[in-house]
Design an enzyme around this catalytic site. Structure first.
Site, PDB file in Angstrom:
ATOM      1  N   THR A 140      26.947 -24.175 -17.436  1.00 16.81           N
ATOM      2  CA  THR A 140      27.044 -22.775 -17.017  1.00 16.81           C
ATOM      3  C   THR A 140      27.419 -21.941 -18.229  1.00 16.81           C
ATOM      4  O   THR A 140      28.528 -22.044 -18.756  1.00 16.81           O
ATOM      5  CB  THR A 140      28.103 -22.617 -15.915  1.00 16.81           C
ATOM      6  OG1 THR A 140      27.737 -23.428 -14.798  1.00 16.81           O
ATOM      7  CG2 THR A 140      28.191 -21.166 -15.464  1.00 16.81           C
TER       8      THR A 140
ATOM      9  N   LYS B  70      22.750 -19.019 -11.623  1.00 17.71           N
ATOM     10  CA  LYS B  70      23.992 -19.784 -11.555  1.00 17.71           C
ATOM     11  C   LYS B  70      25.204 -18.848 -11.562  1.00 17.71           C
ATOM     12  O   LYS B  70      26.216 -19.118 -10.896  1.00 17.71           O
ATOM     13  CB  LYS B  70      24.079 -20.759 -12.734  1.00 17.71           C
ATOM     14  CG  LYS B  70      25.336 -21.630 -12.748  1.00 17.71           C
ATOM     15  CD  LYS B  70      25.447 -22.518 -11.520  1.00 17.71           C
ATOM     16  CE  LYS B  70      26.744 -23.313 -11.455  1.00 17.71           C
ATOM     17  NZ  LYS B  70      26.882 -24.319 -12.514  1.00 17.71           N
TER      18      LYS B  70
ATOM     19  N   LYS C 284      36.552 -20.053 -16.700  1.00 15.63           N
ATOM     20  CA  LYS C 284      35.438 -19.807 -17.630  1.00 15.63           C
ATOM     21  C   LYS C 284      34.263 -19.118 -16.936  1.00 15.63           C
ATOM     22  O   LYS C 284      33.751 -18.095 -17.406  1.00 15.63           O
ATOM     23  CB  LYS C 284      34.955 -21.128 -18.235  1.00 15.63           C
ATOM     24  CG  LYS C 284      33.689 -21.002 -19.088  1.00 15.63           C
ATOM     25  CD  LYS C 284      33.237 -22.345 -19.616  1.00 15.63           C
ATOM     26  CE  LYS C 284      32.601 -23.226 -18.567  1.00 15.63           C
ATOM     27  NZ  LYS C 284      31.220 -22.788 -18.206  1.00 15.63           N
TER      28      LYS C 284
END
Length: 593
Positions: free
Chosen positions: A384, A468, A536
């Site tokens: 990701t 995503k 994150k």
């Protein structure tokens, strides 16, 4: 006991809004005699066309009926209908829905069923709602034929959650913590999707979200939270979002149109105008077929990567595994290497599963893997990362002038699904490169028989990461609100097992809820996905949104919860630990042992 196995009671119905009208006409279609009233006469006329008997006063709808259903907006309207100008409580029926104590004071033996509903207007009209009810056994027995008729299979469900009036409303309150946030979340995620240039229908097809009933419930949730002095950051963010929508003149429209609020921030919200066939064609993914026999270098044999590499090996593909940690390389069951650059010379495909984009760049460029690969090789990046980072990596590959192509292919599903080749894969990139890597992607996504897991997103490099990002936005907020809702239920002294059983089977349910809540309740949860990942990933989402000038209220609030958990020293613990944040306020949702 079904609605058809006992005599149908006569029904009065007050409140014919989006939900109430569907419920009343559904009862009529099942053979109930229904007398209906609403302050908006066109709604009454519509109910009459559906077979109900129209009434001009609330008192008229309540006269001579055995069961009276109220679907009005709030407690003030209930009070007015029953004890004020409506004078419903002055009529001697055998059942009414209102505050038990005040009806008891009338001395007329009026039974009460506290029966909040969930499911939306479509399921209301189908008689397939989720209904939570509480009250005396006699009251529930009297109302049971009506309740059964409103909660038919396959999607309906009736849950008797207590014998005290008010217990069902407590369950509904917790349900609405989820629903109020998810209504707002659906619009926030789709607005973010639109701002990034993704097709909304394609996004919906890939990442299905939950929705709730209407604008009003978030206010009820926050009123209760403020009264209890309970910290509810996501509910508070949702309340502000709905307040903004109301201020923008949207109070009377369906809550699915909340997304229009983002038009005020320059987001191009293109509402569908074509036929279903035309819109489906516009949302169609790329049709990719595998080409060639790949030889794979797999870099990154961590919790996810080990299972992914094993799935590729299981599919009969030649794969060499490498990890910077020798012990991780040693655990891989196939061929391994301690020199990824040498292994890259014979690999047509390099699959990378680093933690960050910077690590990917280090492997490819500073580490020399890209320069060592044959010309026209393909790099599949399954982490990701920001969409802009994917574009940057492709630009760096182009500078090598060797025809190397990046496939931006983030995955979702966790280590357990990685181990069986059942991950959701969102791949984008050059068409020829996608074909070369197709068999590798199939091995990671479809070995459990779920071909729908593998998605080829049009638009080129970066669009897989965009999809995503939307997925992580949804998952992160849904996880954070699960902790908030369970802590709220505990604050109110509710049975958390019962809360989970009821809420997880209703409109507020989500994959994240079902996956994380059981671990959230454990004293020492096993680690499946670490908290730092959402720190994150939601950081990436918010950075991309900031660059696009797109406000994401819920995502920002959820991100702060994950940052708080990481700052508490839980960064490498399972991300379900966000439920522990309320322990500092004396609210514990974990089991003792």
């Amino acid at each position: 006991m079904s609605a058809t196995s006992v005599p149908r009671p006569s029904v009065g119905w007050i409140g014919l809004g989006a939900m109430g009208s569907g419920m009343a006409t559904s009862l009529v279609s099942q053979g109930f005699s229904v007398k209906a009233f609403d302050v908006w006469q066109p709604s009454v006329q519509a109910a009459v066309k559906g077979g109900a008997v129209g009434c001009t006063l609330p008192k008229e709808a309540a006269t001579g009926v055995q069961v009276l259903g109220l679907m009005v907006v709030n407690a003030a309207q209930v009070d007015d209908v029953l004890f004020g100008a409506g004078e419903v409580a002055e009529v001697p029926p055998s059942f009414l829905v209102t505050v038990q104590q005040r009806l008891d004071a009338l001395g007329k033996g009026i039974g009460v069923c506290d029966s909040p509903v969930s499911g939306g207007s479509t399921r209301a009209a189908q008689g397939q709602l989720t209904v939570m009810t509480s009250g005396t056994a006699k009251a529930i027995e009297t109302a049971r034929p009506v309740l059964d008729a409103l909660t038919r299979q396959p999607d309906g469900k009736l849950s008797v959650v207590g014998s005290v009036v008010g217990a069902a409303s407590d369950f509904k309150l917790i349900n609405q913590v989820f629903c109020a946030v998810q209504i707002a979340l659906a619009s926030e995620s789709m607005a973010f999707s639109a701002a990034m240039g993704l097709n909304p229908r394609m996004t919906y097809n890939l990442i299905r979200t939950a929705a709730g009933d209407s604008f009003m419930y978030v206010g009820i949730v926050m009123d209760e939270a403020r009264m209890l002095r309970f910290l509810a950051p996501l509910s508070a963010a949702a309340e502000q979002l709905f307040t903004a929508a109301t201020g923008a003149g949207m109070a009377r429209i369906d809550d699915c149109f909340l997304i229009r609020l983002w038009k005020n921030f320059g987001v191009n919200i293109q509402e569908e105008t074509g036929t279903a066939e035309e819109e489906s064609a516009r949302a169609k993914e790329l049709d990719v077929k595998p080409v060639g026999t790949p030889k794979v270098l797999f870099v990154g044999l961590g919790a996810m990567g080990a299972g992914m590499a094993a799935s590729i090996l299981k599919a009969g593909i030649d794969v060499v595994g490498y990890d910077v940690r020798p012990e991780a390389t040693a655990r891989f069951g196939g061929k391994t290497t301690n020199d990824p650059v040498s292994a890259a010379k014979g690999a047509s495909i390099a699959v990378l599963v680093p933690v960050t984009a910077a690590q990917a760049e280090d492997i490819l460029f500073a580490g020399g893997v890209a320069a060592a690969m044959p010309e026209n090789g393909v790099i599949v990046l399954c982490s990701t990362i920001a969409p802009s980072a994917a574009l940057k990596i492709q630009a760096s590959l182009d500078k090598l002038q060797r025809g190397l192509k990046l496939i931006d292919a983030p995955v979702s599903g966790g280590p357990s699904r990685a181990n069986i080749g059942d991950l959701a894969v969102m791949a984008s990139g050059d068409d020829t490169a996608l074909a070369k890597a197709c068999s590798v992607l199939q091995a990671m996504a479809t070995q459990a028989g779920n071909a729908v897991n593998l998605h080829f997103i049009p638009g080129g490099v970066g669009f897989g990461s965009k999809m995503k990002a939307v997925n992580q936005l949804l998952a992160g907020v849904q996880l954070a609100v699960a902790g908030e809702a369970l802590a709220f239920a505990r604050k109110k002294g509710m049975d958390l097992d019962a809360v989970y059983d009821v809420v997880s089977s209703g409109a507020a349910s989500s994959y994240v809820m079902k996956d994380r809540v059981p671990r959230m309740r454990m004293a020492n949860a096993p680690v499946f996905s670490v908290t730092d990942t959402f720190v994150k990933d939601l950081g990436i989402v918010l950075s991309e949104a900031k660059a696009l000038s797109v406000p994401l209220w819920l995502t920002s609030a959820a991100h702060q919860q994950f940052i708080d958990a990481a700052a508490s020293g839980w960064g490498q613990e399972d991300d379900s630990c966000v439920g522990r944040l309320w322990e500092r306020y004396g609210v514990r949702i974990r089991d003792e042992q």
